[in-house]
Design a protein around this motif. Sequence first.
Motif, short mmCIF file in Angstrom:
data_model
loop_
_atom_site.label_atom_id
_atom_site.label_comp_id
_atom_site.label_asym_id
_atom_site.label_seq_id
_atom_site.Cartn_x
_atom_site.Cartn_y
_atom_site.Cartn_z
N PRO A 551 0.89 -1.38 0.02
CA PRO A 551 0.00 0.06 0.01
C PRO A 551 0.84 1.18 0.10
CG PRO A 551 -0.02 -1.23 2.04
CD PRO A 551 0.65 -2.01 1.09
N SER A 555 0.27 4.12 -2.80
CA SER A 555 -0.36 5.49 -2.21
C SER A 555 0.95 6.53 -2.91
CB SER A 555 0.02 5.46 -0.65
OG SER A 555 -0.93 4.82 0.01
N PHE A 558 -0.16 7.08 -6.54
CA PHE A 558 -1.34 7.84 -6.50
C PHE A 558 -0.87 9.46 -6.31
CE2 PHE A 558 -4.30 4.45 -5.81
CZ PHE A 558 -5.31 4.97 -6.80
N LEU A 559 -0.06 9.53 -5.38
CA LEU A 559 0.55 10.74 -5.06
C LEU A 559 1.46 11.64 -6.38
CD1 LEU A 559 1.40 10.49 -1.25
CD2 LEU A 559 -0.32 11.76 -2.37
N MET A 562 -0.70 12.49 -8.96
CA MET A 562 -1.53 13.72 -8.40
C MET A 562 -0.22 14.93 -8.62
SD MET A 562 -2.20 15.07 -4.70
CE MET A 562 -0.67 15.61 -4.54
N LEU A 566 -1.04 18.66 -10.16
CA LEU A 566 -1.19 19.81 -9.46
C LEU A 566 0.08 20.85 -9.82
CD1 LEU A 566 -1.86 20.93 -6.49
CD2 LEU A 566 -0.03 19.79 -5.47
N PHE A 638 6.40 7.54 3.99
CA PHE A 638 6.33 6.07 3.52
C PHE A 638 7.53 5.34 3.25
CE2 PHE A 638 2.33 8.16 2.19
CZ PHE A 638 1.35 7.29 2.80
N ALA B 398 -5.88 17.40 -5.87
CA ALA B 398 -4.92 17.12 -4.72
C ALA B 398 -5.66 16.72 -3.59
CB ALA B 398 -4.27 18.53 -4.22
N VAL B 401 -7.20 12.97 -4.07
CA VAL B 401 -6.09 11.79 -4.12
C VAL B 401 -5.50 11.67 -2.53
CG1 VAL B 401 -3.80 11.47 -4.80
CG2 VAL B 401 -5.53 12.20 -6.51
N ILE B 402 -5.08 12.65 -1.88
CA ILE B 402 -4.99 12.56 -0.63
C ILE B 402 -5.73 12.01 0.41
CG2 ILE B 402 -3.90 14.09 1.49
CD1 ILE B 402 -2.91 16.04 -0.52
N VAL B 404 -7.97 9.57 -0.75
CA VAL B 404 -7.81 8.05 -1.14
C VAL B 404 -6.60 7.38 -0.49
CG1 VAL B 404 -7.53 6.81 -2.96
CG2 VAL B 404 -9.25 8.16 -3.00
N VAL B 405 -5.56 8.26 -0.43
CA VAL B 405 -4.31 7.60 0.10
C VAL B 405 -4.34 7.38 1.41
CG1 VAL B 405 -1.86 8.27 0.36
CG2 VAL B 405 -2.73 8.61 -1.80
N ILE B 408 -6.52 4.54 2.02
CA ILE B 408 -5.66 3.35 1.49
C ILE B 408 -5.08 2.77 2.89
CG2 ILE B 408 -4.17 2.16 0.15
CD1 ILE B 408 -4.91 3.74 -2.05
N ILE B 409 -4.19 3.58 3.32
CA ILE B 409 -3.03 3.26 4.27
C ILE B 409 -4.12 2.91 5.50
CG2 ILE B 409 -1.39 4.22 5.89
CD1 ILE B 409 -0.48 3.72 3.15
#
Lengths: 733, 733
Positions: A551, A555, A558-559, A562, A566, A638, B398, B401-402, B404-405, B408-409
Amino acid sequence: MDRLLFWLVPAASMLALCFAWYFHREMMKESEGTPQMIKIAAAVRKGAMSYLRQQYKIVGWVFLGLVILFSIMAYGFGVQNVWVPVAFLTGGFFSGLSGFLGMKTATYASARTANAARSSLNAGLRIAFRSGAVMGLVVVGLGLLDISFWYLLLNAVIPVDVMTPTHKLCIITTTMLTFGMGASTQALFARVGGGIYTKAADVGADLVGKVEAGIPEDDPRNPATIADNVGDNVGDVAGMGADLYESYCGSILATAALGAAAFIHSGDTLMQFKAVIAPMLIAAVGIILSIIGIFSVRTAEDAKMRDLLKALAFGTNLSSVLIVAATFFILWLLRLDNWMWISCSVVVGLVVGIIIGRSTEYYTSQSYRPTQRLSESGKTGPATVIISGIGLGMLSTAVPVIAVVIGIIASYLFASGFDFSNVGMGLYGIGIAAVGMLSTLGITLATDAYGPIADNAGGNAEMSGLGEAVRKRTDALDSLGNTTAATGKGFAIGSAALTGLALLASYIEEIRIGLTRIGTTEIFSGGESVSVQDATFFDFMHHYDVTLMNPKVLSGMFLGSMMAFLFCGLTMNAVGRAAAHMVDEVRRQFREIKGILTGEAEPDYERCVAISTKGAQREMVVPSLIAIAAPIATGLIFGVPGVLGLLIGGLSSGFVLAIFMANAGGAWDNAKKYVEEGNLGGKGSEVHKATVVGDTVGDPFKDTSGPSLNILIKLMSMVAIVMAGLTVAWSLF
Amino acid sequence: MDRLLFWLVPAASMLALCFAWYFHREMMKESEGTPQMIKIAAAVRKGAMSYLRQQYKIVGWVFLGLVILFSIMAYGFGVQNVWVPVAFLTGGFFSGLSGFLGMKTATYASARTANAARSSLNAGLRIAFRSGAVMGLVVVGLGLLDISFWYLLLNAVIPVDVMTPTHKLCIITTTMLTFGMGASTQALFARVGGGIYTKAADVGADLVGKVEAGIPEDDPRNPATIADNVGDNVGDVAGMGADLYESYCGSILATAALGAAAFIHSGDTLMQFKAVIAPMLIAAVGIILSIIGIFSVRTAEDAKMRDLLKALAFGTNLSSVLIVAATFFILWLLRLDNWMWISCSVVVGLVVGIIIGRSTEYYTSQSYRPTQRLSESGKTGPATVIISGIGLGMLSTAVPVIAVVIGIIASYLFASGFDFSNVGMGLYGIGIAAVGMLSTLGITLATDAYGPIADNAGGNAEMSGLGEAVRKRTDALDSLGNTTAATGKGFAIGSAALTGLALLASYIEEIRIGLTRIGTTEIFSGGESVSVQDATFFDFMHHYDVTLMNPKVLSGMFLGSMMAFLFCGLTMNAVGRAAAHMVDEVRRQFREIKGILTGEAEPDYERCVAISTKGAQREMVVPSLIAIAAPIATGLIFGVPGVLGLLIGGLSSGFVLAIFMANAGGAWDNAKKYVEEGNLGGKGSEVHKATVVGDTVGDPFKDTSGPSLNILIKLMSMVAIVMAGLTVAWSLF
């Protein structure tokens, strides 16, 4: 023999700098033309230099902050290489110097090009192109100079008995890699700041001048004209130069680090040394062939437009063909293991670069159907122009991505001896492909930097009232520049993707060094403990569980995706805000200074230059700091798997997004030109108005956000590399 | 006790269908209004049904082709589960049926809503909302029915002594998962086809009607009006229904499969059974609470706009609060291991859904600064509106996504007992979060489907000349629908992302089954051989080297990112082309049928409906087939690592791209509305014209390409899951 071969690298670097100096001197000997021309050129030069001064001031503060941070990490906590704070500075200095020298030459060359165009098209081409070559050669020359300097220095100061002999080169190459971080940071501000500057001026000038007041491009009555011309220099010359300086150094350094790593187990220091200097040698040979290519660009005195294009293409093609032959020769001379297939990886890089360039041309040139159809969509107004342009840009991502994918697989397989499990050599092959793509940068950057010089020459001709005939010649030069600029943009993106991949791979090597520094000697892979020194790529992947089901990796990805969006969004908005200030100022001048539109009073150009400078300066800080902070923050939260996810997520999304934005922007630009050439009703028609909207939207796409993504891709990897020591020492999860 | 609890699932499904039937019958009892209203409603209904017939015809051929393919794989080569060809069909059938029933109800409800609005706002709300609830309840009811049916059937026919008892549930759940492929395929065509239809009609109607002829929205003189209203039904009702049917079933099935897999080693069949039915139970409880929520939506007779919004919000909030409590209760009742923390994962999903919805509202509603600033950018013309909108859309990625992240975690950590290495339970937790987000789909979809019904009611009122007062009421209902639609879109994207992740994880389970089917009994992980039956997620990752340094994974990720853009580009261009046909037709009618604009002659509505139908039908094929073919081709070339790269690349890029497109489109829509409300010069001003361009560009963003990406994300995983047997049996590299 092999040690001797290395000296080819500093020698080629010196050669490049000598020729750059020679071309510069030759150009300076030419006349700058009438007093009016000299005055305008001086105003542009002054504006450009004053902008660069402002930019360097901000960059200086950021560098100061980062050097303090690196020093604390290196000398305080020992989680950083002791050379990094210094290497970081030289990278930033040389990158900035490349942009500065290239831009200075460009601002001296534009009036001279316009003046030469008064006698013939060919004379104009010669001055513009050779001045562009100054930039190309300065970038490659300073790049290889910095690389040679650090290689020799570190080789001398790092004791021979560091761990095992094969580890010494690993430490040298991974340390050198960090000077790329300085180049990246410099390039970031140059691209973002320059991109915002140039488009704020351009959009502002167009919206009020062309659309509201109805005066043509580059008209001296438009207060934003000088700022617009300054923008071409700070964005397309200085920004592009810093960007490609970074790709160039980054690809060579990352490949050298991957080469050193590939031989870490073999104990074969000689072959390791060969693998390390191979990318530098390819680059050195590329410089010589670029110079030959530059000299081959010449046409008959009565050359037509078509001949000019042929002449430029001949130069770049000649360099490309020669580099293929030369690569096989030099790697054979080096007696590098598997030299034949590794040379094929170089060819792969070159071919991928050419395919991306051609595909860019197909999707963005008005000679082909996609852009013509885009113009036709103007019949139903601006909205359909935007919809079709976005559709076109998105579709245009397919060919470059597929080319890069085939390139990755082919160069990996060639270098690894067709063995997927030979990761070390395979990744080295990807790096070699990146080096191959960039090997002829000397001449490709020359054709690129030529564009804004020709553009400025046109502006100078218009503002100095040189008459229809001269303006027609500078227009021809400018149009030629647009074609080369589109190819150059595809090339910059493609090289950023491959360089990004090579940097990503070499990040793992930084992890190894980082672990050693904090005293970790063993990692766990597949239930067994492996010494950090001997760990393979696989072992690191397994130790940190950098698999797609982690995960933290997900993660990070995804970031990363983004971040690409962004960053683009921030730069788009920055242009929007800065352009709005410019629009207000131009409207104010038209309103308050009586007689501007009748040509009786002179507008206040300097005020517009100051507004663009201030806008760019203010707006470049936030996106730049976010780009630097994201990999650090992800690493702290992370750890290694998150950082790798971030990098690869940013790389894959950023690459596709960058192509989309560059091609949509380029197509909008040329769709407008297609109408202006007299198609679909020509200038002033409703279709033309619709395509002007497309062109205005496309400006920040292709000249601000798109190119800035190239830097983001590489910078995030660079930051991760420099911060690797901190990431392995501590993370939240 | 536990076995008994399962029966709650089919019971809840029946309950949902009964209430759907009840709400439908109640609605049908109402009067459809004046003859003119009945006539218009009939025309819209006929157009919508004729479109659906065409769509089902094409989908029928695609299904036939896929069933033949699956049959050959299953019965011929044995690389496919024998149940797949049949399960595939039921998934497709039920998904299509959900869309069909929802749309049929919507087309009956619109005139009745308009008629009820003649008496009061509240009466209109009641009919529109309860008709929307039919759709919500049909989707969840049919979804759980299909799941119950297959669970019971497979449980009965698969022999108990398949390998070990814990393997039986794994086989059942992974087989069931494949019926999602049918739902995905159906949803793909519904979203893509419906999206193209609705925007071709909308853009066509706006460009000629509003911009060129200057007549208002929904004016009966516009030949494309009926087609526009049909489009709302086929795109926003049928398309949305099929999309969420797929997310709903996909999340439950994927989570069940992950639950079965998590207990494969323990031999604890009871706990495994509990983990499998837990997501179904949460969904079943969610149905009951959704029905309670639907009944709680009621206002006083003299309700104001603000009260209506409160009433709707009260219903959804009530369901959300109750589901939190009920989840803790039902999982405790089930005595599921770690039930408390797993319930927290459900809450995580709900909260992420709410955050995404709120962030969507903030970025797209004219009550907040971002959209207001977007309207202000209209002062400098359409180009700056487009630039600012794209910037806004990109920035708006932003927060989701944050969220969702973090989701997830958090859900991973909760379910895994805060142990990152407990991958099985961790991934199960991510699936549970997806189920949690979708648990109250019954009511959230009701508020969503309510929107197009209110929109159509407005159209009907306008075309039937019901007068200012009624039109004002239907406008209020419509405006309320826009707010819920924006939230609904964020919700659809968020659930697609989490469902996509759960599907991605369960793909590994399909690999296990696929390997077993082709007779592979052992795989290699960390140098040791592990039996396929007992292999963990880690083992599969290591066996196939699904690490970020594998060039096949990297290539897959580049291709995945590209797929998202390519698919968007194809659908954008499809709208452009189909809209151009519509524009030509409307212009032709204005030109050839005399007296349309004076209201003396009736336009040929049917011809416009036919053009939209034909356009959508022609244009949906290519993007759909590419979406289905990409995972198959990637699997055949790059094998399992390539497919996983493709899926995660497509998921991360596609998710961010989908948010960008949905939010940019929504903000443009409301920026125009903000001006129309009288700000910045109001209707007819230059600012208004500029924002109309933005709105037109935004239409395909938010209603075609953006929503289609939801399907792409899930469909590619589904195709990969169904093709897993083929991928493990053969790949080029």
